[in-house]
Each structure stands twice: as structure tokens, then as C-alpha cells.
Scaffold this active site. Structure first.
Site, mmCIF file in Angstrom:
data_model
loop_
_atom_site.group_PDB
_atom_site.id
_atom_site.type_symbol
_atom_site.label_atom_id
_atom_site.label_comp_id
_atom_site.label_asym_id
_atom_site.label_seq_id
_atom_site.Cartn_x
_atom_site.Cartn_y
_atom_site.Cartn_z
ATOM 1 N N TRP A 28 -16.778 -20.135 -22.198
ATOM 2 C CA TRP A 28 -15.601 -19.570 -23.106
ATOM 3 C C TRP A 28 -14.214 -20.204 -22.655
ATOM 4 O O TRP A 28 -14.070 -20.396 -21.590
ATOM 5 C CB TRP A 28 -15.534 -17.985 -22.755
ATOM 6 C CG TRP A 28 -14.226 -17.175 -23.402
ATOM 7 C CD1 TRP A 28 -13.042 -17.368 -22.817
ATOM 8 C CD2 TRP A 28 -14.015 -16.959 -24.506
ATOM 9 N NE1 TRP A 28 -12.156 -16.815 -23.661
ATOM 10 C CE2 TRP A 28 -12.758 -16.533 -24.631
ATOM 11 C CE3 TRP A 28 -15.091 -16.619 -25.629
ATOM 12 C CZ2 TRP A 28 -12.316 -15.789 -25.830
ATOM 13 C CZ3 TRP A 28 -14.292 -16.021 -26.822
ATOM 14 C CH2 TRP A 28 -13.035 -15.503 -26.903
ATOM 15 N N MET A 29 -13.600 -20.475 -23.773
ATOM 16 C CA MET A 29 -12.094 -20.910 -23.423
ATOM 17 C C MET A 29 -11.345 -20.002 -24.357
ATOM 18 O O MET A 29 -11.713 -19.891 -25.636
ATOM 19 C CB MET A 29 -12.186 -22.466 -24.007
ATOM 20 C CG MET A 29 -10.819 -23.068 -23.645
ATOM 21 S SD MET A 29 -10.394 -24.307 -24.822
ATOM 22 C CE MET A 29 -9.469 -23.614 -25.808
ATOM 23 N N ASN A 30 -10.267 -19.831 -24.097
ATOM 24 C CA ASN A 30 -9.022 -19.361 -24.803
ATOM 25 C C ASN A 30 -7.784 -20.223 -24.839
ATOM 26 O O ASN A 30 -7.684 -21.324 -24.792
ATOM 27 C CB ASN A 30 -9.023 -18.072 -25.274
ATOM 28 C CG ASN A 30 -8.708 -17.148 -23.899
ATOM 29 O OD1 ASN A 30 -9.587 -17.222 -22.984
ATOM 30 N ND2 ASN A 30 -7.768 -16.061 -23.858
ATOM 31 N N ASP A 31 -6.571 -19.494 -24.482
ATOM 32 C CA ASP A 31 -5.263 -20.000 -24.673
ATOM 33 C C ASP A 31 -5.147 -21.241 -23.702
ATOM 34 O O ASP A 31 -5.458 -21.079 -22.532
ATOM 35 C CB ASP A 31 -4.310 -18.774 -24.235
ATOM 36 C CG ASP A 31 -4.391 -17.556 -24.527
ATOM 37 O OD1 ASP A 31 -5.459 -17.295 -25.244
ATOM 38 O OD2 ASP A 31 -3.731 -16.688 -23.962
ATOM 39 N N GLN A 47 -7.442 -20.842 -20.482
ATOM 40 C CA GLN A 47 -8.087 -19.871 -20.270
ATOM 41 C C GLN A 47 -9.588 -19.846 -20.372
ATOM 42 O O GLN A 47 -10.016 -20.364 -21.155
ATOM 43 C CB GLN A 47 -7.422 -18.837 -20.978
ATOM 44 C CG GLN A 47 -6.171 -18.310 -20.830
ATOM 45 C CD GLN A 47 -5.767 -17.384 -19.693
ATOM 46 O OE1 GLN A 47 -6.022 -16.224 -19.630
ATOM 47 N NE2 GLN A 47 -5.472 -17.875 -18.536
ATOM 48 N N ARG A 151 2.449 -9.689 -19.785
ATOM 49 C CA ARG A 151 1.751 -10.743 -19.664
ATOM 50 C C ARG A 151 2.237 -11.866 -20.107
ATOM 51 O O ARG A 151 3.117 -12.017 -21.017
ATOM 52 C CB ARG A 151 0.022 -10.623 -19.763
ATOM 53 C CG ARG A 151 0.006 -10.224 -21.327
ATOM 54 C CD ARG A 151 -1.319 -9.865 -21.376
ATOM 55 N NE ARG A 151 -1.892 -9.617 -22.932
ATOM 56 C CZ ARG A 151 -1.762 -8.484 -23.517
ATOM 57 N NH1 ARG A 151 -1.839 -7.409 -22.628
ATOM 58 N NH2 ARG A 151 -2.179 -8.143 -24.706
ATOM 59 N N ASP A 152 1.693 -13.203 -19.577
ATOM 60 C CA ASP A 152 2.085 -14.494 -20.431
ATOM 61 C C ASP A 152 3.398 -14.744 -19.991
ATOM 62 O O ASP A 152 4.254 -15.114 -20.812
ATOM 63 C CB ASP A 152 1.748 -14.451 -21.601
ATOM 64 C CG ASP A 152 0.378 -13.935 -22.130
ATOM 65 O OD1 ASP A 152 -0.551 -14.045 -21.275
ATOM 66 O OD2 ASP A 152 0.398 -13.378 -23.332
ATOM 67 N N GLU A 212 2.286 -11.653 -27.415
ATOM 68 C CA GLU A 212 1.531 -12.428 -26.354
ATOM 69 C C GLU A 212 2.093 -13.952 -26.346
ATOM 70 O O GLU A 212 2.814 -14.204 -27.202
ATOM 71 C CB GLU A 212 0.006 -12.485 -26.590
ATOM 72 C CG GLU A 212 -0.529 -11.087 -26.747
ATOM 73 C CD GLU A 212 -1.976 -11.281 -26.694
ATOM 74 O OE1 GLU A 212 -2.551 -11.831 -27.764
ATOM 75 O OE2 GLU A 212 -2.532 -10.650 -25.910
HETATM 76 N N1 DQQ Z 1 -5.165 -14.234 -23.700
HETATM 77 C C1 DQQ Z 1 -4.922 -14.169 -22.301
HETATM 78 C C2 DQQ Z 1 -3.556 -13.215 -22.123
HETATM 79 C C3 DQQ Z 1 -3.186 -13.527 -23.552
HETATM 80 C C4 DQQ Z 1 -4.054 -13.452 -24.697
HETATM 81 C C5 DQQ Z 1 -5.956 -13.519 -21.552
HETATM 82 C C6 DQQ Z 1 -3.708 -14.052 -25.576
HETATM 83 O O1 DQQ Z 1 -3.000 -13.349 -21.050
HETATM 84 O O2 DQQ Z 1 -2.087 -12.471 -23.735
HETATM 85 O O3 DQQ Z 1 -7.164 -14.625 -21.827
HETATM 86 O O4 DQQ Z 1 -4.967 -14.905 -26.353
#
Ligand code: DQQ
Length: 484
Positions: A28-31, A47, A151-152, A212
Site C-alpha cells: 500500500w502507498m498513499n500520500d 505513506q 495532522r499533516d 488534510e
Molecule cells: N493520509 C494520511 C494522513 C492524511 C491522509 C494517513 C490523506 O496524514 O491526512 O496516511 O490521504
């Protein structure tokens, strides 16, 4: 494989897995997060769940590039520490150069806090600050309204101060960005909200319930504030930009819009380059079920690197960086073709699932026309990119993009306003399941996902539904994959 990564052979067997977009080795990959150019090299963090193809116990993956095009995986940069403030995940954040010390800001969860880590070996390994978290909660007065959503962090330096913005919400009101200030990156003073949304507002776009991944960058004499908008925790809407001025701890917006249309591009972050450009990447979400992602062993990818700039009227322009031309291989060129209504004909000589297309069209009146791609010989699989002059929009029609029952279908649209006699110029990148469309010099961008299953869904053709349209020119390149 560098430390902390795992391979999944299924991922490399999946014909939908992109070839030239950045992806982790599997899972898995996100931000994107912590983007920084360090000693000339481009560092991309992201992420990452290195154990499975779903969002859980998030780490920071890490890769490096010399040219924005070819990437080398590095050891996982941040791993949750059992019993630490990041025990449940190292969520999104940013990177800064603190007098020569690379410093990461990231979100510890749960509860959501701000943590930092530094590196003494040019970003290869990271040491978490023993006093983490450096901000342990939203300001006391706002704790109830934010519900702990905090967050972020995004940090930058101005004069003798460091500033930090962080995403949050006000219950029943909308998303919120909070502004802090520090002199040493450790002690932070809360200043004020930088912006607050309105859940009841629908025009020119919805601003959701939670924001976010904010970031604020200076472009010329203006600032650009990027915010990603969440409607519900599982419904990420899009990223919006605001241009304006950041002065005296306040942001005054001037123009705003959706950065990339289509519903699959989210949580981008900008890397300011030494040459003055602002290059951003966004997370490209999947459009098929979690079950399929888990079966194939991977989920999520990075968008192409996109250069962000402002026009004179402060309109946003987002274009793929020219470095990507290094991927071009076989080339085809067409020009001076009148588009014809049905029967539809393929461009017989051009086939592929990894293509770059640059096309210019002259149109008269309320024409409706476009391209079909990933077209199977019997037409059962096909995706259409259509310009509708009457609606001033491009539409990606996906109802027949895959014979699989397990994919998102429907239309993705983006506005494209053409001046009288202006040509429609499309710049399209197709990478198996990723489709990115840029219109008229990056004034409009759209990213979406398609999952053709048939190995012969490789055809490309032009189509005309109404009006008179001439293809002034079209260049098509087959693109080499990341690892070639
Ligand atoms: N994904 C992160 C958060 C962010 C969100 C968690 C946005 O920090 O707010 O993986 O995709």
C-alpha cells in the site's frame, strides 16, 4: 530489496500495474510526504504499509532520483515505535533543511500529534526526537471542536521564524488550517486559524467536513495554499488551491479552484527545486476493490511530477515536467486530418498501453469529439476522452473501460474554456491503469483510473460525434517503464 520493503510477485504480474509512474515495490502507498531536494538529489517519501495492500500501520517509504524520472528505492525511513507517540502510524508531514540538518515533521497517531526526526547521513536513516511529540494536541480551546483531528504538519522558514500549518476541522462547520510559529522547531506557539471551511458551501466546489495535507508555497509575488478535502473519512474529494497573500500571519485568498479533476488525485505536496521550479506529486488512488488490491498485492501510485506555476491572471497551471521526455521511445506523427463520424476506425499502426499523446484540434461550433484508447478489437473494452464544446468540458467515459465487474465506472469531467478560435490542445499520459489528461498548457488537469483486462485492449483512434473538427497534428510516443 532495501531494508523494510517486501516483494509480492503478484504485483509484477498484474497488467494494470503502471510502468512509468513511481510505485513502491509492492503493497500500500498513499500520500507523498517530506519531499525535498537534498544535495541535488530528489527525495520522495510516501505513506506506506510495507506489509499489505491496505492502509494500516503507516510507515514512510523512501526513494531517490537524479532526474525526476528514474527512482531508486531506499530503506524505509520511518517505522512506528511501539509505545511511542507514533505507535499507530507515522502519518503525513514534510521535510525542511534546518541549518544543514535534514528534519522531518510527521503526524503521530493516535492521538494525532506533531513529531520530528533528523538525519545525520544525508537522509538515509532517521533518528526520532526523544522529546516527541513537539505539539501534543490542538490548542486547548479548540480541542472539542476539532475532535482531535490534527495532522499533516507543513513547515517553512520566513525571516527569523519557522511557521507550521496543520490540518484540522471545526465540528459542524468545516475544515480548518491552524498556524503556529517557532524559533527552534521544537517549541511552537499557536497563532490563529489560517483558514476555515464551510460544509454548507457548494459553489464553486464543496469544501467538505475535514481538511488534510495543507501546504503554502511562494510563487513569484503570490502564495499558493493547497488543501485536500475530505467529505467523510473514506471519501476524499479533491485538492483545491487558493492563490493569495500570506502577510502578518493571515492568508488573503484571491483565486481558487480544483487542482486536478477526476476524483483520483489527492494529498499532493510540492518540492521546491534548486532551479526555482515548484514540482508536485499527488497520490493516485485505486478505482477497484480492496479485495482486488489485496489479491494483486499493491495499491496506490504517485502521479507524474507536475510543475506548478501561475498565469498573469493568477490562474493555476500544472504541467508534466519536460524531463519525462526521456521516456519517449517509438514515435508516430499525424497531421491535417478531418475527423469523420462513425464508422469508427482505429489508427491501425499505433497500439499500446503506455503512451504519451500530444494532439491539437481545430473545431467549429458545438463540436463533440475525441479519442478512444485501450480499445479492444471488438470494442467491448474502450475508454473515451471526449471534448464537449457546448459544455466547455472534457469527459473521460469509463463505462466500457473494463469487462471486469470490480471497477469504478462512470464519467470524470473537467472544465476547459476555449477562447474564440482557440485550438484544443490535449497532452495525455496513459500508463496501463493510469490516465492523466492536461488541456491547453496545463490550465485543466484530470487524472483517473481504468482497468482493461484484455491483453489486446491496446488500440487508439479518433472519434467525432458532432460538428466539424480537424486534427491539426498529433504526436504519439510509446513510453519506457520506470525500470528500463
Ligand atoms: N493520509 C494520511 C494522513 C492524511 C491522509 C494517513 C490523506 O496524514 O491526512 O496516511 O490521504
Amino acid at each position: 530489496m532495501p531494508e523494510g520493503h517486501a516483494l509480492n510477485e503478484n504485483a509484477n504480474r498484474d497488467p494494470c500495474r503502471p510502468g512509468y509512474h513511481f510505485l513502491p515495490p509492492a503493497n500500500w502507498m498513499n500520500d507523498p510526504c517530506g519531499l525535498i531536494q537534498w544535495k541535488g538529489q530528489y527525495h520522495l517519501f510516501y505513506q506506506y504499509n510495507p506489509r499489505a495492500a491496505y492502509h494500516d500501520l503507516i510507515h514512510w517509504g523512501h526513494a531517490v532520483s537524479e532526474d525526476l524520472v528514474h527512482w531508486t528505492h531506499l530503506p524505509v525511513a520511518l517505522t512506528p515505535t511501539p509505545d511511542g507517540p507514533d505507535k499507530d502510524g507515522c502519518w503525513t508531514g514534510c521535510a525542511v533543511d534546518h541549518d544543514g540538518i535534514p528534519t522531518l515533521f510527521y503526524s503521530g497517531v493516535f492521538p494525532q500529534t506533531v513529531c520530528i526526526a533528523t538525519s545525520s547521513d544525508d537522509l538515509l536513516t532517521w533518528e526520532k526526537y526523544e522529546g516527541n511529540p513537539v505539539i501534543e494536541a490542538p490548542p486547548h480551546d479548540l480541542r472539542y471542536q476539532t475532535g482531535g483531528h490534527f495532522r499533516d504538519p507543513y513547515v517553512w522558514q520566513e525571516g527569523e521564524h519557522w511557521y507550521l500549518i496543520i490540518a484540522s476541522k471545526v465540528k459542524d462547520v468545516g475544515g480548518m488550517i491552524l498556524l503556529y510559529r517557532s524559533q527552534d522547531l521544537i517549541h511552537w506557539e499557536y497563532l490563529n486559524p489560517l483558514m476555515v471551511g464551510d460544509i454548507h458551501k457548494g459553489d464553486p466546489f464543496r469544501t467538505g467536513t475535514m481538511w488534510e495535507c495543507p501546504s503554502l508555497i511562494q510563487v513569484g509575488d503570490r502564495h499558493v495554499l493547497l488543501v485536500s478535502i475530505q467529505a467523510t473519512p473514506s471519501d476524499h474529494l479533491y485538492t483545491v488551491y487558493h492563490t493569495g497573500k500570506f502577510e502578518a500571519q493571515r492568508f488573503t485568498p484571491e483565486t481558487q479552484g480544483i487542482l486536478v479533476h477526476g476524483g483520483y488525485f489527492y494529498a499532493p505536496q510540492v518540492m521546491p527545486l534548486d532551479d526555482g521550479r515548484h514540482v508536485l506529486w499527488g497520490w493516485l488512488k485505486e478505482g477497484r476493490s480492496q479485495r482486488t488490491s489485496e489479491w494483486t498485492g499493491w495499491a496506490g501510485g504517485m502521479s507524474l511530477p507536475l510543475a506548478l506555476s501561475l498565469q498573469k491572471d493568477r490562474g493555476m497551471v500544472v504541467e508534466p515536467v519536460p524531463e519525462l521526455q526521456a521516456r519517449r521511445r517509438e514515435h508516430w506523427h499525424l497531421e491535417g486530418l478531418e475527423l469523420e463520424p462513425e464508422p469508427f476506425k482505429l489508427l491501425e499502426e499505433i497500439r499500446g498501453d503506455s503512451l504519451e499523446i500530444v494532439a491539437e484540434f481545430e473545431l467549429e461550433g458545438e463540436a463533440e469529439f475525441g479519442l478512444r484508447l485501450r480499445y479492444s478489437p471488438d470494442g467491448r473494452e474502450q475508454t473515451r476522452i471526449v471534448y464537449q464544446a457546448a459544455q466547455s468540458q472534457i469527459v473521460v467515459e469509463r463505462d466500457e473501460s473494463s469487462v471486469s465487474p470490480d471497477v469504478e465506472r462512470g464519467e470524470c469531467t473537467a472544465p476547459v474554456e476555449l477562447a474564440a478560435a482557440e485550438l484544443l490542445r490535449l497532452h495525455i499520459f496513459l500508463d496501463r491503469s493510469v490516465l492523466e489528461v492536461f488541456a491547453n498548457g496545463g490550465r485543466t488537469c484530470l487524472a483517473t483510473r481504468i482497468y482493461p483486462l484484455r491483453p489486446d485492449s491496446l488500440g487508439l483512434g479518433l472519434m467525432l460525434r458532432s460538428g466539424r473538427v480537424k486534427l491539426r497534428s498529433m504526436d504519439v510516443w510509446a513510453l519506457a517503464s520506470t525500470w528500463e
